[in-house]
Design an enzyme around this catalytic site. Structure first.
Site, PDB file in Angstrom:
ATOM      1  N   GLY A 134       0.822  -1.225   0.000  1.00 39.82           N
ATOM      2  CA  GLY A 134       0.000   0.000   0.000  1.00 39.82           C
ATOM      3  C   GLY A 134       0.845   1.258   0.000  1.00 39.82           C
ATOM      4  N   GLY A 136       2.617   3.615   1.521  1.00 42.52           N
ATOM      5  CA  GLY A 136       3.178   3.770   2.858  1.00 42.52           C
ATOM      6  C   GLY A 136       3.731   5.160   3.105  1.00 42.52           C
ATOM      7  N   ARG A 137       3.907   5.902   2.028  1.00 37.76           N
ATOM      8  CA  ARG A 137       4.428   7.268   2.204  1.00 37.76           C
ATOM      9  C   ARG A 137       3.938   8.212   1.120  1.00 37.76           C
ATOM     10  NH1 ARG A 137      10.731   6.837   0.476  1.00 37.76           N
ATOM     11  NH2 ARG A 137      10.557   5.201  -1.100  1.00 37.76           N
ATOM     12  N   ASP A 165       8.861   5.013   7.910  1.00 39.16           N
ATOM     13  CA  ASP A 165       8.597   6.288   8.578  1.00 39.16           C
ATOM     14  C   ASP A 165       7.723   7.221   7.746  1.00 39.16           C
ATOM     15  OD1 ASP A 165      10.297   6.957   6.552  1.00 39.16           O
ATOM     16  OD2 ASP A 165      11.974   7.562   7.825  1.00 39.16           O
ATOM     17  N   GLY A 166       7.313   6.771   6.567  1.00 33.94           N
ATOM     18  CA  GLY A 166       6.445   7.599   5.733  1.00 33.94           C
ATOM     19  C   GLY A 166       7.171   8.724   5.005  1.00 33.94           C
ATOM     20  N   ARG A 216       3.870  14.180  -7.364  1.00 29.70           N
ATOM     21  CA  ARG A 216       3.818  13.389  -8.599  1.00 29.70           C
ATOM     22  C   ARG A 216       2.429  13.499  -9.226  1.00 29.70           C
ATOM     23  NH1 ARG A 216       6.161   7.390  -7.218  1.00 29.70           N
ATOM     24  NH2 ARG A 216       4.192   7.136  -6.093  1.00 29.70           N
ATOM     25  N   ARG A 223      -1.624   0.131  -9.624  1.00 27.67           N
ATOM     26  CA  ARG A 223      -0.558  -0.825  -9.947  1.00 27.67           C
ATOM     27  C   ARG A 223      -1.135  -2.223 -10.122  1.00 27.67           C
ATOM     28  NH1 ARG A 223       3.716   1.830  -6.849  1.00 27.67           N
ATOM     29  NH2 ARG A 223       2.918   3.925  -6.531  1.00 27.67           N
ATOM     30  N   ASP A 296       4.208  -4.456  -7.474  1.00 27.08           N
ATOM     31  CA  ASP A 296       3.633  -3.229  -6.911  1.00 27.08           C
ATOM     32  C   ASP A 296       4.254  -1.983  -7.534  1.00 27.08           C
ATOM     33  OD1 ASP A 296       5.780  -4.471  -5.262  1.00 27.08           O
ATOM     34  OD2 ASP A 296       5.797  -2.514  -4.305  1.00 27.08           O
ATOM     35  N   ASP A 306       7.586   4.724  -9.797  1.00 26.85           N
ATOM     36  CA  ASP A 306       8.397   4.432  -8.609  1.00 26.85           C
ATOM     37  C   ASP A 306       9.893   4.342  -8.938  1.00 26.85           C
ATOM     38  OD1 ASP A 306       6.137   4.522  -7.161  1.00 26.85           O
ATOM     39  OD2 ASP A 306       6.354   2.574  -6.221  1.00 26.85           O
TER      40      ASP A 306
HETATM   41  P1  AMP Z   1       9.189   0.857  -2.935  1.00 29.04           P
HETATM   42  O1  AMP Z   1      10.277  -0.143  -2.837  1.00 29.04           O
HETATM   43  O2  AMP Z   1       9.632   2.279  -2.713  1.00 29.04           O
HETATM   44  O3  AMP Z   1       8.366   0.700  -4.142  1.00 29.04           O
HETATM   45  O4  AMP Z   1       8.238   0.561  -1.661  1.00 29.04           O
HETATM   46  C1  AMP Z   1       7.673  -0.696  -1.405  1.00 29.04           C
HETATM   47  C2  AMP Z   1       6.634  -0.533  -0.313  1.00 29.04           C
HETATM   48  O5  AMP Z   1       7.230  -0.012   0.864  1.00 29.04           O
HETATM   49  C3  AMP Z   1       5.495   0.398  -0.647  1.00 29.04           C
HETATM   50  O6  AMP Z   1       4.342  -0.070  -0.013  1.00 29.04           O
HETATM   51  C4  AMP Z   1       5.953   1.701  -0.053  1.00 29.04           C
HETATM   52  O7  AMP Z   1       4.885   2.568   0.249  1.00 29.04           O
HETATM   53  C5  AMP Z   1       6.625   1.221   1.212  1.00 29.04           C
HETATM   54  N1  AMP Z   1       7.659   2.136   1.686  1.00 29.04           N
HETATM   55  C6  AMP Z   1       8.878   2.360   1.149  1.00 29.04           C
HETATM   56  N2  AMP Z   1       9.555   3.267   1.866  1.00 29.04           N
HETATM   57  C7  AMP Z   1       8.755   3.628   2.889  1.00 29.04           C
HETATM   58  C8  AMP Z   1       8.877   4.528   3.996  1.00 29.04           C
HETATM   59  N3  AMP Z   1       9.992   5.242   4.193  1.00 29.04           N
HETATM   60  N4  AMP Z   1       7.824   4.632   4.825  1.00 29.04           N
HETATM   61  C9  AMP Z   1       6.717   3.932   4.651  1.00 29.04           C
HETATM   62  N5  AMP Z   1       6.532   3.057   3.651  1.00 29.04           N
HETATM   63  C10 AMP Z   1       7.531   2.911   2.774  1.00 29.04           C
HETATM   64 MG    MG Z   2       6.851   1.102  -4.960  1.00 26.37          MG
END
Ligand code: AMP
Ligand code: MG
Length: 529
Positions: A134, A136-137, A165-166, A216, A223, A296, A306
């Site tokens: 989902g 997450g940030r 940490d979002g 963005r 996705r 995702d 992403d």
């Molecule tokens: P990504 O590898 O950036 O595509 O992220 C994979 C998943 O991890 C997604 O659900 C992102 O929202 C979550 N995510 C990545 N970095 C963070 C973060 N710093 N805080 C919260 N969620 C994160």
């Molecule tokens: Mg991602």
């Protein structure tokens, strides 16, 4: 590589794994019902920044999202802004000079008329079912009346943040911003970036860094993983709502076509396969390595999405791995077309309850195997200045890729020099790129013979418009980031200016189009962002 067979299916199309939902984190600060209603009431009433908002993803309902507010950051500042992205969005670029815009785009003030939310999805990461992920940030502010969604990435925790940490750090935000705009300028489908704002707020990664937010935009941020999420839990009603939403808004032709006996969901899978194939053909032709092709991170619209440890190839190494975390090379450059097909299989598996027949789903995926090689060949032919593809052109394309791989020749410089050589008639600067000129001469002879009957000016125009002078090489991004970390954002602005018109000559900026320095190969970029 042109006609490399795509991978065999990752398994049959039955649901192999079930999602284990995580408990939502109640500290993430979803809006109260009253606050959410108050936000909704303002819809359409105010047009801050010149935008009007309409109901988009939010209309799907609570099963798909959580309403919440961005978490503010202290003392925000502008890092970078894209005027073309502002224009596409319909924002007056002058508004981006206001303190109001800075606050809104950092998540420190609400954008009147928006109804912010985070969406839930799941996915396969590095080939393994990861369960619920989902936003997450990333917080989706809403959809404009021009049909563009606006997201703040790095705007604080959400119920889907898991251990995160979002936040997003300055370096990764600058990379995403620049690459989104660079890809758009190269004509490669992508989410776009309006701006980056920064703050001194500390963010812990391998080291302590500072926070940033990227704004963005995209017609949709949905996705493959959104579909996998509901399929894995056997929630067919939500799965159908999501598919209908995507078809109605983005693939209306899927209902009209007679393909698959009027099965709109099979037509959707075919259309997504075709767009994904066309996207991968562009990545491979330009030399772009995404780095984290998890399901995702696969856009249902076939957009590049992403930006993490991506890289434009320097020397041409088909097996190049740009993600320092990818020790097995799952997402190596030459694996990307196969991985995209593997990911489409995951999407097919998720859509199976709607499509019905396994054979129909497999047939819908077939288009990938024809569209990818056709589009890749078409893109390579354009790089070679050929306006039509003849049978023996495949040998010319395979030959050049083998030649470049043999000496790890700089990919972007080779193509640009070849384009210039067609105009000047002087092949010496191309030959100079090779330590062993014999192989190069043999291929250049074939190339010259093929061009004997192609009008030179036409070919040169086509090549100079297909082979960019400027790409976002890692070391260029790194230099701009290091200056930005010292609060000097001029390097980001200079790069943006070059990358917005990457096929132009930009006299005086040849240093940005030169060979990477030795230290470039020591840059390690991982998933940490
Ligand atoms: P990504 O590898 O950036 O595509 O992220 C994979 C998943 O991890 C997604 O659900 C992102 O929202 C979550 N995510 C990545 N970095 C963070 C973060 N710093 N805080 C919260 N969620 C994160
Ligand atoms: Mg991602």
């Amino acid at each position: 590589m042109t006609s490399a067979p795509v991978a065999s299916p990752p398994g049959d199309l039955s649901i192999a794994s079930r999602c284990e939902p995580i408990a939502p984190d109640m500290n993430a600060g979803p809006l109260s019902a009253a606050a959410a209603a108050a936000t909704t009431r303002t819809a359409g009433a105010v047009a801050t920044g010149g935008l009007r908002w309409r109901s988009g993803f939010a209309s799907l309902g609570p099963a798909f999202l959580t309403r919440l507010r961005p978490t503010p950051l202290p003392e925000p500042c502008w890092v970078a802004r894209s005027v073309p992205a502002a224009r596409e969005l319909g924002i007056d670029p002058a508004w981006l000079d206001t303190a109001e815009a800075l606050d809104i785009l950092t998540g420190n003030a609400p954008w009147p008329g928006t109804d912010p939310l985070a969406t839930v999805y799941s996915g396969h990461q590095f080939g393994v079912w990861a369960g619920q992920l989902g936003d997450g940030r990333a917080i989706l502010l809403g959809e404009t009346d021009r049909g563009l969604e606006v997201q703040l990435k790095g705007a604080g925790r959400t119920p889907y943040s898991r251990m995160g940490d979002g936040r997003a750090v300055l370096r990764s935000s600058i990379r995403e911003f620049l690459c989104s705009e660079a890809m758009h300028a190269l004509g490669i489908p992508t989410t776009r970036a309006l701006c980056v704002t920064g703050s001194g707020a500390p963010v812990r990664r391998e080291q302590i860094e500072t926070a940033a937010v990227v704004t963005r935009t995209a017609p949709s941020f949905i996705r493959f993983g959104h579909f996998e999420h509901f399929a894995a839990q056997g929630r067919d009603a939500e799965l159908r709502m999501l598919a209908d939403h995507v078809i109605d808004r983005h693939y209306p032709a899927c209902r009209a076509t007679g393909r698959f006996g009027g099965n709109a969901y099979a037509a959707l899978l075919e259309a997504v396969s075709e767009r994904t194939a066309a996207l991968l053909a562009q990545w491979q032709a330009i030399g772009f390595c995404h780095g984290v092709m998890n399901t995702d991170n696969m856009s249902i619209l076939g957009l590049t999405i992403d930006y993490g440890p991506f890289q434009f190839l320097d020397g041409f190494d088909p097996r190049h791995i740009c993600n320092h975390s990818d020790t097995a090379g799952r997402y190596a450059f030459n694996q990307q077309p196969n991985v995209a097909y593997w990911n489409l299989f995951c999407l097919a598996q998720a859509l199976l309850p709607l499509i019905g027949e396994q054979e129909v789903a497999v047939a819908a995926l077939e288009s990938y195997k024809t569209v990818f090689p056709r589009e890749f060949t078409r893109r390579m032919a354009a790089k070679l200045g050929l306006d039509e593809v003849r049978d023996d052109d495949h040998a010319l394309i395979d030959g050049v890729l083998k030649l470049l791989a043999a000496e790890r020749t700089d990919y972007t410089i080779f193509w640009r020099r070849l384009s210039v050589a067609i105009r000047t008639g002087d092949l010496a600067p191309v030959r100079d790129l090779f330590i062993d000129p014999a192989g190069a001469d043999a291929w250049l002879r074939l190339f010259s013979e093929r061009h004997a009957h192609v009008p030179r000016e036409l070919a040169a125009d086509s090549m100079l418009g297909s082979n960019p002078k400027f790409v976002l090489r890692n070391h260029l991004g790194q230099q701009a980031i290091e200056a930005a970390q010292q609060k000097d954002f001029s390097g980001v602005a200079t790069l943006l200016n070059l990358l917005e018109t990457p096929f132009d000559e930009h006299p005086g900026f040849d240093a940005y189009a030169g060979f990477p320095p030795d230290w470039a190969s020591t840059i390690e970029i991982s998933c940490s962002s």
